[in-house]
Design an enzyme around this catalytic site. Structure first.
Site, mmCIF file in Angstrom:
data_model
loop_
_atom_site.group_PDB
_atom_site.id
_atom_site.type_symbol
_atom_site.label_atom_id
_atom_site.label_comp_id
_atom_site.label_asym_id
_atom_site.label_seq_id
_atom_site.Cartn_x
_atom_site.Cartn_y
_atom_site.Cartn_z
ATOM 1 N N PRO B 129 -2.504 -8.700 6.951
ATOM 2 C CA PRO B 129 -1.144 -8.256 6.630
ATOM 3 C C PRO B 129 -0.535 -7.467 7.792
ATOM 4 O O PRO B 129 -1.246 -6.746 8.505
ATOM 5 C CB PRO B 129 -1.334 -7.361 5.402
ATOM 6 C CG PRO B 129 -2.759 -6.912 5.440
ATOM 7 C CD PRO B 129 -3.542 -7.960 6.178
ATOM 8 N N GLY B 132 4.932 -2.889 9.984
ATOM 9 C CA GLY B 132 5.748 -2.612 11.156
ATOM 10 C C GLY B 132 4.983 -2.786 12.459
ATOM 11 O O GLY B 132 5.558 -2.657 13.537
ATOM 12 N N ASN B 135 0.268 0.388 13.698
ATOM 13 C CA ASN B 135 -1.083 0.938 13.536
ATOM 14 C C ASN B 135 -1.718 1.294 14.878
ATOM 15 O O ASN B 135 -1.589 0.559 15.853
ATOM 16 C CB ASN B 135 -1.944 -0.106 12.807
ATOM 17 C CG ASN B 135 -3.354 0.372 12.583
ATOM 18 O OD1 ASN B 135 -4.202 0.215 13.445
ATOM 19 N ND2 ASN B 135 -3.596 0.991 11.451
ATOM 20 N N SER B 203 7.380 1.763 10.764
ATOM 21 C CA SER B 203 6.291 1.507 9.832
ATOM 22 C C SER B 203 6.823 1.280 8.424
ATOM 23 O O SER B 203 7.955 1.618 8.105
ATOM 24 C CB SER B 203 5.294 2.662 9.863
ATOM 25 O OG SER B 203 5.930 3.897 9.589
ATOM 26 N N THR B 211 -3.127 2.444 5.005
ATOM 27 C CA THR B 211 -3.792 3.304 5.999
ATOM 28 C C THR B 211 -3.782 4.776 5.591
ATOM 29 O O THR B 211 -4.098 5.637 6.409
ATOM 30 C CB THR B 211 -3.100 3.184 7.372
ATOM 31 O OG1 THR B 211 -1.724 3.569 7.231
ATOM 32 C CG2 THR B 211 -3.177 1.765 7.910
ATOM 33 N N SER B 214 0.241 10.082 6.219
ATOM 34 C CA SER B 214 0.905 11.341 5.875
ATOM 35 C C SER B 214 2.228 11.411 6.627
ATOM 36 O O SER B 214 2.377 10.794 7.683
ATOM 37 C CB SER B 214 0.062 12.542 6.293
ATOM 38 O OG SER B 214 -0.959 12.760 5.367
ATOM 39 N N GLY B 266 -6.846 -7.248 -0.307
ATOM 40 C CA GLY B 266 -5.705 -8.068 -0.673
ATOM 41 C C GLY B 266 -4.477 -7.576 0.069
ATOM 42 O O GLY B 266 -4.574 -6.702 0.945
ATOM 43 N N TYR B 469 -4.068 18.316 15.084
ATOM 44 C CA TYR B 469 -3.575 17.087 15.718
ATOM 45 C C TYR B 469 -3.613 17.286 17.228
ATOM 46 O O TYR B 469 -2.840 18.077 17.772
ATOM 47 C CB TYR B 469 -2.156 16.858 15.225
ATOM 48 C CG TYR B 469 -1.565 15.501 15.512
ATOM 49 C CD1 TYR B 469 -1.333 14.596 14.471
ATOM 50 C CD2 TYR B 469 -1.198 15.106 16.794
ATOM 51 C CE1 TYR B 469 -0.764 13.357 14.709
ATOM 52 C CE2 TYR B 469 -0.634 13.861 17.033
ATOM 53 C CZ TYR B 469 -0.421 12.985 15.987
ATOM 54 O OH TYR B 469 0.142 11.760 16.217
#
Lengths: 562, 562
Positions: B129, B132, B135, B203, B211, B214, B266, B469
């Site tokens: 699949p 956008g 990833n 996205s 995925t 957040s 799926g 981060y």
């Protein structure tokens, strides 16, 4: 725990201090509270088959936990055979014990647990974890035709808070800690987990996790899924360790696979859970709404607001009437107040007490926060014509909140069956759901030709919906099996849940009791996913077989091999 | 979307309006921003193998979606071959395309999606699949030796909000809706989903769910797992339907199995998600802390407080310096303010600007709520010696928040590699985690003998912990493969995450990029659970094979059969 009923031997529910209850039960269920109609069979009269444990397995269990903690005692086996569903109580009271576990083991720590699990699996035994034994979905009972040795693993000795990470507000706790043991150990250090299910006095952390429990204050603290971060689970392939991270994007969540797994993936050894500082202020305030529709609308608006109370709950008119009926003998002042209230409702607000809905909202936090929230809720509820009753009803609610499970035994003694079915659905569906469920329950009573009562409260308000919690009771006709009559009502209610787009249970798990509605709830591909996970991880079906995805239990056809 | 980089063809990052950035990058990475060192190969120079699609499969796909939406166009195949990780960008720019999909199909609705999925599975094709294409964990690339036909299923046409249940604050949305398409359709009716990841402009909802994404405001709205209630997923055994109930105790959560499943169970067709009324007031306020330790302590205290802001974020000193370096040309007033600020910090608070940590807190709700929250945060932060900077920095932050992904292409053009790695851990571990990660990254730069920069912010505050981060950049040495040098740094950082008890990713999924740390994160029995689920549900490994549990991909050894 009583082998035939709920809770402590020295505690029982009584009508004697509740003058309105006898007449209420007489009116609605046609029972005479003064007369006992039924009693559990005597323990000595039970037919208890010999346990089947090979000497090899016995030795292995003894080596794991020492002989003191391996038991084939009859009472032990009977107590560990089932949970406390209405079906469980009726069967046990009749002396129909089902498939008793052969042996009860009580590990003292995770090493002992792991040793016994691996030994039992090596010898192809069946393992059923046992926390407080309060499950009401049939999650604790071995399949009736199970021919392998059934080992009940009682986690009661593993009841310690091992560590509190104060900076992270996390506690590492053994899975066997009961509600009181947990709160007591946290409380001395100024913390609380904030998890208070109705079963609190007996149920355990591991049991809460294994059945996706919710508590009365979950609006604030979150349900068990929200407050469980880390996990240790003894599985066939070693101890699974889920780190207590606040969030993660690490694939399908294995943490969420253990939540609600009912022992089918392994036995939970410990968990790392959220803890909170015991709040300086707490209040539970009672309110009275003039109608169920207004109450639902008010609760929905509250859920969408910036106010975030700790507890939200509102009873429909039948449950409100029941609440009034269980009040202790009113004082003269109470009577005057009641009369004044009735007058006030009728004259000033155009409401009838028969339509009234009793609500509770709980507040926790700083004094200032509690005061601000109370004020904001009063303002919001006023727009829905609610009357503020103050702290009195809330104090009563707090006092008796853990007594409810005792009522079923009281009613069974008097020939009536009572049970609960609860669900959750989006806000838009709640009014119809409520209408359909109560209608179906009453139709079921009528079809059976028996007196019955159904009542409901909304609890656990979420952004997008809430839980509706139904309690029903009937006095079965003597000429037919009472469980058959119970099933007719319970099934009618559960079927309405799934037909109306609601879930089969908001917080009582699937077990065997709800398994027949699972596919309607999560669809056939959802059931296939569960099968892939459970059958793939436990191909021998040794871990609490037959629960959740009950159909085609692979274990039932297997030959005995231990 | 550029085939070789991020975002729209007509948008690029530039230093030209940021006078301090050139010198900053020169100083820290030794690059000359005026000089282009590298360029993607020309599209015409790419070696694109012929697609392998049997006429039977072609016909089946055409029948499912009509010929207009079945494409073997070269650009289509190149764009759909990968996501936008640093590794993806470097490979694509070099013309190393990997295993291109053979065909790109674009279903227009769930029926078309289901028809094409079942046809493709019938003919043993591989399905990946594509939302956008943003990833950054390698979730979109086919295994390099895959010999079956690879079908990229682009969901961009399925981008509609189908229904808003206003009473329940739920919207039913097709999985291919991008951030802007979703917010635009909700916005005209006065609603917002409140989900704003960095990748927001491209996205999609389905990608966010697959995925475990957040967003910037997830402190208030919850991450995608919290705001996704209902799901429809086209699976090999039919369409899985998860009801949009607010909560359920129905066994291991199948909803949570789909979250983070990266197409392995799926293809998500639609979801029912929380929506909120667009808040009347919004503000993002900047603050300056004197040290990282004070900033962490303040954020922890904020998380424990009764204040619940919409966004919390604080940068370490290196990221704060970078933020200052990317400011547009300051006005005279700005310069005077800066000088005054510097003086103020130095004289009055004993702080050096080099240690300063820039923080943002976002507020949303009624005017009154926002005002009360701002006041409470100012009071709390004052105890940690923070300086309130006001709305100015927040407005800038809001303006440029979606531009960040463009910087990587800008740096690649100039011979530098930049990427991100993020994690989450309990509050008590954050200080050590931070020290270890930044130390390891700098050690890795030193070991490679290259200039490098690492910076960090805390975001997403939870009760028990937060996300850290990290962004890092290096100018690789020309004599060695640049990805090898990148890997040395990235691996050092990821290894510190798992060694320090943190998770491998807070919101960027596992994919193939993080799969090597999965077992260290969730333990071997956790990986075994994922294998049971994924291999059991998709025994032929047709659904995005090799992702999440990447080792021993069963598909790699299979003969071609389509």
């Amino acid at each position: 725990m009583k082998w035939w009923g709920w809770g402590r031997d020295d505690v029982a529910f009584t009508h004697e201090d509740k003058p309105a209850l006898g007449p209420f039960l007489g009116r609605h269920l046609g029972i005479d509270v003064a007369a006992h109609r039924a009693r559990p069979v005597a323990f000595d009269a039970l037919r208890i088959p010999d346990p089947s444990v090979t000497s090899r397995l016995w030795l292995a269990l003894e080596q794991a936990v020492t002989d003191r903690f391996v038991s084939t005692d009859a009472l032990d086996r009977v107590v560990h055979a089932r949970g406390k569903s209405l079906r469980d109580l009726v069967h046990h009271r009749r002396g129909e014990l089902g498939r008793l576990p052969d042996v009860v083991v009580r590990p003292g720590d995770e090493d002992e647990l792991a040793t016994l699990v691996h030994a039992a699996l090596e010898l192809d035994a069946v393992l059923i974890p046992f926390g407080g034994g309060t499950n009401i979905s049939g999650s604790l009972e071995a399949p009736v035709h199970e021919r392998r040795t059934v080992v009940s693993v009682d986690l009661a000795r593993m009841d310690r808070v091992l560590e509190i990470d104060e900076a992270s507000r996390l506690a590492r706790v053994q899975a066997g800690a009961s509600g009181p043991r947990l709160e007591e150990q946290l409380g001395v250090r100024g913390w609380t987990a904030g998890h208070f299910p109705d079963s609190f006095t007996h149920s355990t952390l591991g049991g809460w996790i294994a059945t996706r429990s919710s508590g009365m204050q979950s609006d604030k603290y979150g349900d068990i899924a929200a407050l469980t971060r880390g996990l240790r689970v003894v599985t066939p392939v070693g101890t699974m360790v889920v780190r207590p991270v606040p969030s993660t994007s690490t694939g399908p969540s294995v943490r969420e696979m253990v939540l609600g797994s009912e022992g089918r993936l392994g036995i939970i050894s410990e968990a790392v859970i959220h803890v909170h500082r015991v709040p300086p202020a707490r209040a539970t305030i009672g309110y009275l709404f003039g109608s169920w529709a207004e109450a639902l609308a008010a609760m929905n608006e509250l859920a969408a607001s910036e106010i975030a109370p700790a507890l939200t709950r509102v009873s429909d008119p039948p449950e409100t009437a029941f609440s009034f009926a269980t009040r202790k003998a009113p004082t003269v002042v109470d009577r005057v107040k009641d009369a004044a209230l009735s007058q006030y409702l009728g004259r000033r607000r155009g409401l009838a007490l028969d339509d009234a809905c009793l609500a509770f909202v709980g507040y926790e936090g700083s004094e200032r926060h509690v005061a601000a929230q109370k004020k904001a809720v009063a303002r919001l509820f006023a727009r829905h014509r609610a009357l503020v009753l103050g702290r009195g009803p809330g104090v009563l609610y707090d006092q008796k909140k853990f007594d409810t499970p005792y009522i079923r035994d009281y009613l069974l003694d008097r020939g009536a069956l009572a049970d609960v079915s609860e669900t959750a659905a989006p806000w838009s569906r709640l009014p119809t759901l409520y209408e359909r469920v109560t209608h179906s329950a009453r139709e079921a009573f009528a079809a059976l030709g028996v007196p019955g009562y159904v009542m409901c409260h909304l609890s656990h308000s979420y952004h997008a919906g809430a839980c509706l919690y139904f309690t029903f009771a009937l006095r079965p006709a003597p000429e037919r099996d009472e469980l058959e009559q119970y099933d007719a009502v319970k099934s009618a209610i559960q079927q309405e849940f799934v037909d109306a787009g609601a879930t089969l249970s908001h917080h009582h798990a699937v077990g065997t009791e709800h398994a027949q509605w699972l596919e309607q709830d999560i669809s056939a591909p959802g059931v296939a996913m569960l099968h892939a996970l459970l059958d793939g991880f436990d191909p021998g079906a040794n871990l609490n077989p037959g629960k959740i995805v009950g159909a085609g239990q692979p274990d039932r056809e297997r030959p005995a091999s231990v």
